[in-house]
Design an enzyme around this catalytic site. Structure first.
Site, PDB file in Angstrom:
ATOM      1  N   LYS A   1     -35.650  61.203 -42.471  1.00 54.65           N
ATOM      2  CA  LYS A   1     -36.398  60.004 -42.874  1.00 54.65           C
ATOM      3  C   LYS A   1     -36.649  60.114 -44.369  1.00 54.65           C
ATOM      4  O   LYS A   1     -36.682  61.225 -44.916  1.00 54.65           O
ATOM      5  CB  LYS A   1     -37.734  59.981 -42.131  1.00 54.65           C
TER       6      LYS A   1
ATOM      7  N   MET B   1     -44.362  38.716 -29.763  1.00 57.81           N
ATOM      8  CA  MET B   1     -43.180  37.842 -29.672  1.00 57.81           C
ATOM      9  C   MET B   1     -42.436  37.849 -30.994  1.00 57.81           C
ATOM     10  O   MET B   1     -42.152  36.809 -31.591  1.00 57.81           O
ATOM     11  CB  MET B   1     -43.599  36.405 -29.330  1.00 57.81           C
ATOM     12  N   GLY B   2     -42.142  39.030 -31.513  1.00 59.81           N
ATOM     13  CA  GLY B   2     -41.421  39.154 -32.782  1.00 59.81           C
ATOM     14  C   GLY B   2     -39.919  39.252 -32.565  1.00 59.81           C
ATOM     15  O   GLY B   2     -39.386  38.732 -31.571  1.00 59.81           O
TER      16      GLY B   2
HETATM   17  P1  NAD Z   1     -41.922  42.182 -35.485  1.00 63.48           P
HETATM   18  O1  NAD Z   1     -42.843  42.425 -36.621  1.00 63.48           O
HETATM   19  O2  NAD Z   1     -40.829  41.181 -35.617  1.00 63.48           O
HETATM   20  O3  NAD Z   1     -42.764  41.775 -34.171  1.00 63.48           O
HETATM   21  C1  NAD Z   1     -43.999  42.309 -33.836  1.00 63.48           C
HETATM   22  C2  NAD Z   1     -44.872  41.150 -33.346  1.00 63.48           C
HETATM   23  O4  NAD Z   1     -46.080  41.685 -32.827  1.00 63.48           O
HETATM   24  C3  NAD Z   1     -45.253  40.182 -34.470  1.00 63.48           C
HETATM   25  O5  NAD Z   1     -44.888  38.854 -34.085  1.00 63.48           O
HETATM   26  C4  NAD Z   1     -46.776  40.360 -34.592  1.00 63.48           C
HETATM   27  O6  NAD Z   1     -47.430  39.173 -34.957  1.00 63.48           O
HETATM   28  C5  NAD Z   1     -47.125  40.799 -33.183  1.00 63.48           C
HETATM   29  N1  NAD Z   1     -48.411  41.487 -33.057  1.00 63.48           N
HETATM   30  C6  NAD Z   1     -49.012  42.355 -33.912  1.00 63.48           C
HETATM   31  N2  NAD Z   1     -50.182  42.776 -33.412  1.00 63.48           N
HETATM   32  C7  NAD Z   1     -50.337  42.168 -32.211  1.00 63.48           C
HETATM   33  C8  NAD Z   1     -51.347  42.193 -31.210  1.00 63.48           C
HETATM   34  N3  NAD Z   1     -52.440  42.928 -31.341  1.00 63.48           N
HETATM   35  N4  NAD Z   1     -51.170  41.450 -30.092  1.00 63.48           N
HETATM   36  C9  NAD Z   1     -50.069  40.690 -29.930  1.00 63.48           C
HETATM   37  N5  NAD Z   1     -49.072  40.619 -30.846  1.00 63.48           N
HETATM   38  C10 NAD Z   1     -49.220  41.351 -31.971  1.00 63.48           C
HETATM   39  O7  NAD Z   1     -41.336  43.621 -35.090  1.00 63.48           O
HETATM   40  P2  NAD Z   1     -40.082  43.917 -34.158  1.00 63.48           P
HETATM   41  O8  NAD Z   1     -38.905  44.200 -34.996  1.00 63.48           O
HETATM   42  O9  NAD Z   1     -40.010  42.913 -33.071  1.00 63.48           O
HETATM   43  O10 NAD Z   1     -40.542  45.333 -33.539  1.00 63.48           O
HETATM   44  C11 NAD Z   1     -41.515  45.395 -32.505  1.00 63.48           C
HETATM   45  C12 NAD Z   1     -41.835  46.859 -32.216  1.00 63.48           C
HETATM   46  O11 NAD Z   1     -40.659  47.547 -31.823  1.00 63.48           O
HETATM   47  C13 NAD Z   1     -42.401  47.629 -33.420  1.00 63.48           C
HETATM   48  O12 NAD Z   1     -43.327  48.584 -32.950  1.00 63.48           O
HETATM   49  C14 NAD Z   1     -41.175  48.346 -33.959  1.00 63.48           C
HETATM   50  O13 NAD Z   1     -41.523  49.535 -34.648  1.00 63.48           O
HETATM   51  C15 NAD Z   1     -40.431  48.661 -32.685  1.00 63.48           C
HETATM   52  N6  NAD Z   1     -38.985  48.833 -32.894  1.00 63.48           N
HETATM   53  C16 NAD Z   1     -38.244  47.833 -33.430  1.00 63.48           C
HETATM   54  C17 NAD Z   1     -36.870  48.009 -33.627  1.00 63.48           C
HETATM   55  C18 NAD Z   1     -36.006  46.919 -34.215  1.00 63.48           C
HETATM   56  O14 NAD Z   1     -34.780  47.030 -34.138  1.00 63.48           O
HETATM   57  N7  NAD Z   1     -36.577  45.865 -34.763  1.00 63.48           N
HETATM   58  C19 NAD Z   1     -36.275  49.220 -33.246  1.00 63.48           C
HETATM   59  C20 NAD Z   1     -37.052  50.229 -32.659  1.00 63.48           C
HETATM   60  C21 NAD Z   1     -38.422  50.012 -32.486  1.00 63.48           C
END
Ligand code: NAD
Length: 352
Positions: A80, A185-186
């Site tokens: 990292k 819902m991200g």
């Molecule tokens: P993102 O930021 O697009 O989505 C996260 C969503 O969670 C956002 O819409 C945010 O508003 C919402 N959120 C934050 N706090 C909240 C709460 N208390 N209650 C309800 N909703 C809440 O991120 P992402 O890319 O969708 O990733 C989601 C998770 O998965 C993260 O923890 C990330 O580290 C993990 N992850 C993502 C990937 C990837 O490829 N994007 C890979 C491995 C792990």
């Protein structure tokens, strides 16, 4: 600042510090273990209050990548990098070029990719100085769509496959009619919801912002739930897809779901939450195993020859890996997160 006796040091192979005054760059690369192959792990830019905090973060994250790569059957190790600074204020192309030089100086022992505060454009700038930048040229998409370098579709597909396997193992049923509460819902949460909808699941969704929730309600027939209620809903499955530590001392007693399977990193506030979930008969899909679709995607994009089908088949292995963990956890009466750690250690130490 001590490194070798740092609480997170854990036998790191290589920790490098880099300072470029002209470019304003202060950065650290940590390579935890390369027994299975060169280390892969994203570059995070964050306004750490001091270099000690940055060191703690990079050591913890790079170790996590070793476990993730081993469990995803990748010929990769864990590493990292962190840049100390506010990505909205301090980032410049010169700084990204200097970071590229830093990555290059490790001669291929470490490959970097996207993480918080770093975009594909930043990686492209780094790539002008280094051959060891992943996630810049996307060639494959697990479903045959046009790839754009975003790993979220592969992550979401992996979480879907893993959730399905967990429901099959824990609830002895298919996804048809299974109720799933999704927190977040991200990028990943929405795509997961879409897969689940296509397979007949009943969806309950929450986010702190309305856009994703509104889309899931209108396009996927989901039910909107207030963010403070989503974790305690009386459903079959809980899928944390927002931030870390969703499972903590406050939330754990409220959880009614019998399966937890979601995308978020570091879902358990502490490792012993695994035993507490086990005692309550809740089957937990270890986060770094179920959310490995993104890192599998990055690996395939870097391969000389791969294909959409090979990427998809590799992501689908997540389901088998989880079933292996659950079977062993059942035999040994152990928590699933502990068993995942043990299997990962067996894999990356084997080549040592
Ligand atoms: P993102 O930021 O697009 O989505 C996260 C969503 O969670 C956002 O819409 C945010 O508003 C919402 N959120 C934050 N706090 C909240 C709460 N208390 N209650 C309800 N909703 C809440 O991120 P992402 O890319 O969708 O990733 C989601 C998770 O998965 C993260 O923890 C990330 O580290 C993990 N992850 C993502 C990937 C990837 O490829 N994007 C890979 C491995 C792990």
């Amino acid at each position: 600042m001590s490194v070798f006796d740092h609480p997170e040091f854990d036998n790191h192979e290589h920790v490098a510090f880099y300072h470029d005054e002209e470019a304003g760059l202060n950065a650290i690369i940590a390579v935890h273990n390369t027994n299975l192959g060169p280390a892969l792990g994203g570059c995070r830019m964050w306004p750490y209050v001091n270099s000690g905090e940055a060191l703690t973060d990079v050591l913890r994250l790079s170790k996590g990548m070793t476990y993730k790569a081993a469990m995803a059957n990748l010929e990769l190790g864990g590493g990292k990098s962190v840049i100390i600074g506010d990505p909205r204020k301090a980032k410049t192309p010169e700084m990204m070029k200097a970071m590229g030089k830093f990555v290059e100086s490790l001669g291929g022992k470490y490959f970097t990719a996207e993480d918080s505060g770093i975009s594909v454009t930043d990686l492209q700038t780094m790539a002008t100085e280094s051959d060891y930048i992943a996630g810049v040229h996307a060639k494959y998409h697990y479903a045959g769509e046009v790839p754009d370098g975003n790993p979220a579709p592969s992550t979401a597909y992996g979480v879907f496959v893993g959730l399905k396997a967990t429901v099959e193992f824990g609830l002895k049923r298919s996804l048809e009619g299974v109720s799933v509460a999704i927190q977040g819902m991200g990028h990943v949460g929405y795509r997961l919801a879409k897969h689940l909808h296509e397979h007949g699941a009943k969806l309950y969704v929450a986010d702190i912002y309305p856009e994703g929730v509104e889309k899931a309600v209108s396009e996927l027939g989901a039910t909107a739930v207030a963010p403070e209620e989503i974790l305690s809903l009386d459903v079959d499955v809980l899928a944390p897809c927002a931030l870390g530590a969703a499972i903590n001392d406050q939330t754990l007693p409220l959880i009614k779901a019998k399966v937890i399977a979601g995308a978020a990193n570091n879902q358990l506030a502490r490792e012993d939450m695994g035993e507490l979930l086990q005692q309550r008969g809740i089957l937990y899909a270890p986060d770094y195993v179920i959310n490995a679709g993104g890192v599998i995607d990055i690996f395939h994009q870097r391969m000389e020859t791969s294909s959409n089908e090979a990427l998809r088949a590799h992501i689908e292995q997540i389901g088998d890996t989880l079933k292996e963990i659950y079977t062993r956890a059942e035999q040994e009466g152990a928590a699933t997160n502990r068993v995942a750690n043990l299997i990962a250690e067996e894999r990356f130490n084997l080549k040592g």
